[in-house]
Design a protein around this motif. Structure first.
Motif, PDB file in Angstrom:
ATOM      1  N   ALA A  73       0.822  -1.215   0.000  1.00  0.00           N
ATOM      2  CA  ALA A  73       0.000   0.000   0.000  1.00  0.00           C
ATOM      3  C   ALA A  73       0.854   1.263   0.000  1.00  0.00           C
ATOM      4  N   LEU A  74       2.158   1.084   0.240  1.00  0.00           N
ATOM      5  CA  LEU A  74       3.029   2.253   0.366  1.00  0.00           C
ATOM      6  C   LEU A  74       3.452   2.801  -0.991  1.00  0.00           C
ATOM      7  N   GLU A  75       3.430   4.114  -1.096  1.00  0.00           N
ATOM      8  CA  GLU A  75       3.905   4.768  -2.305  1.00  0.00           C
ATOM      9  C   GLU A  75       4.946   5.809  -1.931  1.00  0.00           C
ATOM     10  N   PRO A  76       5.902   6.052  -2.836  1.00  0.00           N
ATOM     11  CA  PRO A  76       6.935   7.045  -2.526  1.00  0.00           C
ATOM     12  C   PRO A  76       6.302   8.402  -2.232  1.00  0.00           C
ATOM     13  N   ARG A  77       6.921   9.125  -1.321  1.00  0.00           N
ATOM     14  CA  ARG A  77       6.436  10.483  -1.049  1.00  0.00           C
ATOM     15  C   ARG A  77       7.616  11.454  -1.100  1.00  0.00           C
ATOM     16  N   TRP A  78       7.324  12.738  -1.261  1.00  0.00           N
ATOM     17  CA  TRP A  78       8.371  13.749  -1.362  1.00  0.00           C
ATOM     18  C   TRP A  78       9.048  13.961  -0.012  1.00  0.00           C
ATOM     19  N   VAL A 241      17.827   7.428  -0.602  1.00  0.00           N
ATOM     20  CA  VAL A 241      18.410   6.481   0.348  1.00  0.00           C
ATOM     21  C   VAL A 241      17.421   6.186   1.471  1.00  0.00           C
ATOM     22  N   GLN A 242      16.689   7.189   1.880  1.00  0.00           N
ATOM     23  CA  GLN A 242      15.766   7.018   3.008  1.00  0.00           C
ATOM     24  C   GLN A 242      14.490   6.276   2.613  1.00  0.00           C
ATOM     25  N   GLU A 243      14.274   6.121   1.329  1.00  0.00           N
ATOM     26  CA  GLU A 243      13.074   5.440   0.831  1.00  0.00           C
ATOM     27  C   GLU A 243      11.810   5.900   1.536  1.00  0.00           C
ATOM     28  N   LEU A 244      11.525   7.178   1.437  1.00  0.00           N
ATOM     29  CA  LEU A 244      10.370   7.740   2.121  1.00  0.00           C
ATOM     30  C   LEU A 244       9.090   7.279   1.432  1.00  0.00           C
TER      31      LEU A 244
END
Ligand code: GDP
Length: 477
Positions: A73-78, A241-244
């Protein structure tokens, strides 16, 4: 807490007139539309042979604890970025330079609005900058439980080097565990000396990559706008790198970054959405207040229908002005929102009366009894560098295998509001050596429930810290 007389009568299965009669006997004149407080209602119910069971209200039923999202359910965020650094090193100039040069014409239509945070689109990716630079605002938010920053840009003027607030900014971001990127600013100046900046920062473990360290440095001029692309690229690389990530497909949750009372629009607050999506019409709770989203505006003043993770959005529809750092949570409906806000206000009043302190030297053990290695966090302020070093040296030596003394920050000069916020955010005890607090500082410490200890003799300080640690180690069973 109150119940209408008519409702109570219905619940007890008696006529309202009978209740009114009984109330009269108790000396209370009542009408059918009147509301009774719970105590009176209880007495009345007992008169009619009922027992009143108090059903507790818990907001946890409605505001579900944060839980792990299904990875799918996770999507990349700014990334969300805060700029910090010493006064006059160019924080504001840098924020403005980025805003001016990077808000692309693609986003045309609309004038930049100062809502507390802004969005930047670049060829390499997208990011969000918080508009209030500096570690004071950052830590004040953290003291309220809000962590919204993913990356800190530490601005250091190339012609001035590391100064007091540079050191503070480093310690504040370290205490928060937020990665830091160095922007050496004012590179256009003739006397710019970036090598000196690197040398000085290396002493704080901010060793540049070219010297074998892992701290990213960028060289910029907020004045000539040079190096900005590079800086943003570094930030975006760090973010990668942080894979937010966040789940956009649920009720919104976020924090207030700025709020005000607007003449025409009432209470408005800028929410930085951190997970889920906020929609027009959503009911919400925020700090002690609640409301329903009547309108959403982005940082270009554009009216939008919804806002997803990492989006700063100005929300209209609060029933009171929240504070920066308040948590914002969308809930199922208005009724629940109102109920939770009422409950919180009641609790707040009780808390104001109780005034307990967060961590004191004495209470430390009880709070940490279940942890293997306890750590006693300290923020130390001393009159001069020499005594500061002596204090740090002395208390650091007290660390044992069981209790670690952690110096979150050490500085010289009088105790500031940001010292208190840092202590509050880090559950630390504040130690003042050869310094005295002002009345205002005492008030803030009390408000923030921070324990401040004053000493002018080192061994006294050492003894008290030692005693506190020993107390921690010997729980009386
Ligand atoms: P802040 O206190 O950290 O927000 O610093 P400001 O952004 O207010 O800048 C302080 C002063 O430094 C102002 O006079 C700016 O014009 C100047 N300044 C900021 N960035 C630069 C730069 O890159 N080059 C030069 N020459 N001056 C700068």
């Amino acid at each position: 807490e109150a119940i209408r007389l008519g409702d109570l009568a219905r619940q007890l299965g008696v006529k309202v007139q009978e209740l009114i009669k009984s109330l009269m006997q108790l000396g209370i004149m009542a009408t059918i539309n009147q509301s009774l407080d719970i105590e009176t209602a209880t007495v009345l119910a007992e008169e009619f042979g009922y027992e009143v069971e108090k059903v507790g209200f818990s907001e946890d039923e409605f505001i579900l604890p944060k839980e792990e999202d299904n990875p799918e359910a996770l999507e990349p965020r700014w990334p969300v970025v805060t700029i910090m650094g010493h006064v006059d090193h160019g924080k504001t100039s840098l924020l403005d330079a980025i805003r001016e040069s990077k808000i692309t014409t693609k986003e045309a239509g609309g004038i930049t609005q100062h809502i507390g945070a802004y969005y930047v689109g670049t060829d390499r990716g997208e990011l969000v900058f918080l508009d209030t630079p500096g570690h004071e605002a950052f830590t004040a938010m953290r003291a309220r439980g809000a962590q919204v920053t993913d990356i800190v840009i530490l601005v250091v003027a190339a012609d001035d080097g590391v100064m007091d607030q540079t050191r503070e900014a480093i310690n504040h971001s370290k205490a928060a565990g937020v990665p830091l990127i160095v922007a050496v600013n004012k590179m256009d100046k003739e006397n710019a000396d970036p090598e000196r900046v690197k040398r000085e920062l290396a002493e704080f473990d901010l060793v540049p990559e070219e010297w074998g360290g892992d701290t990213i440095y960028a060289y910029v001029s907020a004045k000539s706008h040079s190096g900005l692309d590079d800086l943003l690229e570094m930030v975006l690389l760090q973010a990668e790198v942080q894979e937010l990530k966040a789940n956009p497909a649920k009720r919104a949750r976020g924090h207030i970054v700025e709020a005000k009372l607007d003449k025409g629009r009432g209470a408005v607050g800028t929410v930085l959405v951190q997970e889920g999506t906020l929609h027009h019409g959503d009911a919400f709770v925020c700090g002690l207040y609640h409301g329903k989203v009547r309108a959403l505006f982005n940082d270009r003043g554009k009216n939008i229908k919804s806002a997803g993770p990492s989006m700063p959005v100005e929300v209209q529809g609060f029933d009171g002005v929240p504070e920066a750092g308040d948590e914002f949570v969308a809930v199922q409906d208005d009724k629940v929102a109102r109920r939770i806000a009422e409950e919180r206000q009641t609790k707040q009043r009780e808390k104001d009366l109780a005034k307990e302190t967060k961590v004191t030297l004495e209470s430390f053990m009880a709070a940490k009894a279940d942890e293997e290695v306890k750590s006693l966090n300290l923020v130390i302020k001393a009159d001069v560098q020499g005594s500061l070093e002596a204090c740090i040296e002395a208390v650091r030596k007290l660390s044992t295998d069981e209790v670690k003394v952690e110096i979150i920050h050490g500085g010289t000069g009088s105790i500031s509001e940001s010292d208190i916020m840092l202590a509050s955010a880090s559950s630390a005890v504040l130690i003042g050596f050869n310094v005295r607090p002002t009345a205002r500082i005492k008030d803030i410490a009390e408000q923030e429930k921070v324990d401040i200890r004053f000493y002018d003799v080192i061994y006294q300080m050492v003894n008290e810290v030692k005693d506190a640690m020993a107390g921690m180690l010997a729980p009386v069973v």
